[in-house]
Motif scaffolding. Sequence first.
Motif, mmCIF file in Angstrom:
data_model
loop_
_atom_site.group_PDB
_atom_site.id
_atom_site.type_symbol
_atom_site.label_atom_id
_atom_site.label_comp_id
_atom_site.label_asym_id
_atom_site.label_seq_id
_atom_site.Cartn_x
_atom_site.Cartn_y
_atom_site.Cartn_z
ATOM 1 N N LEU A 129 0.822 -1.206 0.000
ATOM 2 C CA LEU A 129 0.000 0.000 0.000
ATOM 3 C C LEU A 129 0.860 1.262 0.000
ATOM 4 O O LEU A 129 0.559 2.232 -0.699
ATOM 5 C CB LEU A 129 -0.918 -0.003 1.223
ATOM 6 N N VAL A 130 1.924 1.255 0.794
ATOM 7 C CA VAL A 130 2.797 2.428 0.885
ATOM 8 C C VAL A 130 3.423 2.750 -0.466
ATOM 9 O O VAL A 130 3.405 3.902 -0.937
ATOM 10 C CB VAL A 130 3.887 2.201 1.947
ATOM 11 N N LEU A 131 3.973 1.745 -1.121
ATOM 12 C CA LEU A 131 4.641 1.969 -2.403
ATOM 13 C C LEU A 131 3.645 2.301 -3.505
ATOM 14 O O LEU A 131 3.949 3.095 -4.404
ATOM 15 C CB LEU A 131 5.469 0.738 -2.773
ATOM 16 N N LEU A 132 2.446 1.716 -3.452
ATOM 17 C CA LEU A 132 1.422 2.083 -4.432
ATOM 18 C C LEU A 132 1.023 3.539 -4.253
ATOM 19 O O LEU A 132 0.877 4.276 -5.242
ATOM 20 C CB LEU A 132 0.206 1.168 -4.279
ATOM 21 N N ALA A 133 0.859 3.977 -3.009
ATOM 22 C CA ALA A 133 0.509 5.376 -2.749
ATOM 23 C C ALA A 133 1.606 6.314 -3.242
ATOM 24 O O ALA A 133 1.329 7.344 -3.884
ATOM 25 C CB ALA A 133 0.263 5.588 -1.252
ATOM 26 N N PHE A 134 2.857 5.974 -2.964
ATOM 27 C CA PHE A 134 3.964 6.796 -3.459
ATOM 28 C C PHE A 134 3.975 6.843 -4.995
ATOM 29 O O PHE A 134 4.239 7.896 -5.596
ATOM 30 C CB PHE A 134 5.305 6.251 -2.957
ATOM 31 N N SER A 135 3.694 5.716 -5.637
ATOM 32 C CA SER A 135 3.665 5.679 -7.102
ATOM 33 C C SER A 135 2.596 6.624 -7.653
ATOM 34 O O SER A 135 2.827 7.354 -8.619
ATOM 35 C CB SER A 135 3.403 4.248 -7.585
ATOM 36 N N LEU A 136 1.423 6.624 -7.020
ATOM 37 C CA LEU A 136 0.350 7.513 -7.474
ATOM 38 C C LEU A 136 0.703 8.975 -7.240
ATOM 39 O O LEU A 136 0.449 9.838 -8.088
ATOM 40 C CB LEU A 136 -0.954 7.159 -6.757
ATOM 41 N N ILE A 137 1.296 9.276 -6.086
ATOM 42 C CA ILE A 137 1.665 10.660 -5.772
ATOM 43 C C ILE A 137 2.709 11.179 -6.753
ATOM 44 O O ILE A 137 2.543 12.240 -7.374
ATOM 45 C CB ILE A 137 2.190 10.756 -4.323
ATOM 46 N N PHE A 138 3.801 10.440 -6.921
ATOM 47 C CA PHE A 138 4.891 10.917 -7.774
ATOM 48 C C PHE A 138 4.507 10.869 -9.257
ATOM 49 O O PHE A 138 4.940 11.715 -10.039
ATOM 50 C CB PHE A 138 6.155 10.108 -7.522
ATOM 51 N N GLY A 139 3.676 9.866 -9.632
ATOM 52 C CA GLY A 139 3.216 9.825 -11.020
ATOM 53 C C GLY A 139 2.370 11.031 -11.366
ATOM 54 O O GLY A 139 2.508 11.615 -12.456
ATOM 55 N N THR A 140 1.505 11.445 -10.450
ATOM 56 C CA THR A 140 0.667 12.621 -10.690
ATOM 57 C C THR A 140 1.504 13.894 -10.712
ATOM 58 O O THR A 140 1.289 14.781 -11.556
ATOM 59 C CB THR A 140 -0.422 12.725 -9.609
ATOM 60 N N MET A 141 2.449 14.011 -9.802
ATOM 61 C CA MET A 141 3.326 15.186 -9.786
ATOM 62 C C MET A 141 4.132 15.269 -11.077
ATOM 63 O O MET A 141 4.308 16.361 -11.654
ATOM 64 C CB MET A 141 4.259 15.120 -8.579
ATOM 65 N N PHE A 142 4.617 14.128 -11.533
ATOM 66 C CA PHE A 142 5.366 14.108 -12.792
ATOM 67 C C PHE A 142 4.498 14.580 -13.957
ATOM 68 O O PHE A 142 4.921 15.417 -14.768
ATOM 69 C CB PHE A 142 5.872 12.687 -13.054
ATOM 70 N N ALA A 143 3.265 14.063 -14.040
ATOM 71 C CA ALA A 143 2.383 14.433 -15.141
ATOM 72 C C ALA A 143 2.047 15.918 -15.107
ATOM 73 O O ALA A 143 2.051 16.603 -16.145
ATOM 74 C CB ALA A 143 1.101 13.600 -15.082
ATOM 75 N N ARG A 144 1.750 16.443 -13.924
ATOM 76 C CA ARG A 144 1.386 17.863 -13.812
ATOM 77 C C ARG A 144 2.538 18.759 -14.241
ATOM 78 O O ARG A 144 2.341 19.760 -14.940
ATOM 79 C CB ARG A 144 0.969 18.175 -12.381
#
Length: 563
Positions: free
Chosen positions: A261-276
Amino acid sequence: MLGKGLPVRTSLFRCCAPILVLLALLFATGAQAAAPSLRIDEAFSQASLSGVIALHEDASGQQDFAAVRAQTFMPASESGTNFGFSRSAWWVRVQLVNAGDRDREVLLRQDYPLIDHLDVWTQDGSGRWQAVRTGDLRPFSTRPIAHRDFVFPVRLAKGETKTVYLRYQTSGALNIGLSLASPHQLIENISLEQLAYGAYFGGFGVLFFYNLFIFLTVRDRAFFYYLLYALSYGLYFGVHNGLSFQFLWPDSPIWGNQALLVLLAFSLIFGTMFARHFLNSMQHSPRLDRLAVGVQWLSLAGLFASFFLPYSSLIQPMAYLTIVCVAVIVALGAVGLVQRYRPAGIFMLAWAALLASVLVYMVKTFGLLPHNAFTQNAFQAGALLEMVLLSLALAARVNELQRQTLTDALTSLSNRRYFDRQLELSFAHSRETGVALLILDIDHFKRINDRHGHAKGDEILVAMGQLLRAEAPAGAIVCRYGGEEFAIIVATSDGAHAVSVAEHIRGAVQRRFAQDLEVTVSIGVASTTAQSFNSEMEFFKAADDALYRAKQNGRNRVEVATV
């Protein structure tokens, strides 16, 4: 008659009872013999058990082994072996028949490692039932064979029929993927799998360090967010495949579940920041950007909740959030594509590939698709493809940033920096091809700005850029040198042709603005075929001096550099 008849019927029943019991036993034996079984002969190497296993659902999760053995088991072919998120405990029964002429040892493998509790019962040589209790909520040492999947040895005597029972219970998705193989065959399979995983995670590593070196050079935050995204996603798949539990924290099963769960959450956070950041969505699509920010906050909430709430409470919401996050990022990419941002095409293709693979995996996770090699690994293959495409998108972004640093923002012509570079290259090859330089200046441009405002001045500069691009010869390099000055580099071995080009452009400008503010230009021309120059700076100065004479001699004219 009735009074005498009862004893007769009772006697008849007593006589028939043993026969009825014998028939019932024979029927039960026949039914047991008809149960699905896997025949193992001398030629056996490996087989899937999906067609020979029988299932029993324990909805309460409380039935013990003795009680379950008396229950009815249904063939797996009628219900499938993928149950999505199920609160029940599921029991599996499989019969193995050693049809060879020697004792055999085979290996029973469960190929989905994210099972909280997995217990296996087999009979030893004396007929006593022996249990092995393992799962990813128990220490890794509880596994009889140290492997990321669950592997259990089963010994079969010559001619023996053995029944194996397995009990599954998990808070995540329940996928039963059982197979049987000889030790030799399993070693071969694991060798190929290790090679594949080495290539897979090696690919992640190559992409990570490649983009790390680029980030250290260009210092673009998009690369930084990509690196964090790739790192967290790569570690997530290590947990997903059971490799992290085997090699990183074998004695910490609770953290092993939480890490997912922790790594999935980090993936979503950093993936969204990267896209923005990659798409500059705050400026170009503010509404979608706010939605992306909302996804980031939800992912952050999921990250903190993973330290306080059980895995079973969070895994489904995080699964839904993953789909929403990827869909929002694809939408951001679509907006960038509509706005003709060049790297957005590759970016959107990358996230669309991930979205497709995520949907396949999620549909499988919720039990709507069967558990097999494709549905289990589509997510991972899509993620690696996404990482490769995102790396290409970042390369396109670097090229775009470089193009922007060499492009004038107002006129979209090449800027002074690009001009200096091209003038040096063109002059270096002028002996072979010959080159001419035209320097143009808009006449009385300051007066236009003072009388009509800078907005009108900018409008004229934009129109001038469009005109020069259209009227310059094919292959010519057109640049905005600075302010109201423009420069054109023309490859030509004929000095007279360069003067003709200058006159053509001067006339085109005069005609274009005849009905507006009567804008005109003065042009200075220098040519390496008409004169000899020692350096590109001397060459430029000659054209600039010719422009100065055109200004002195009344403007709206062409002057040629003199010796």
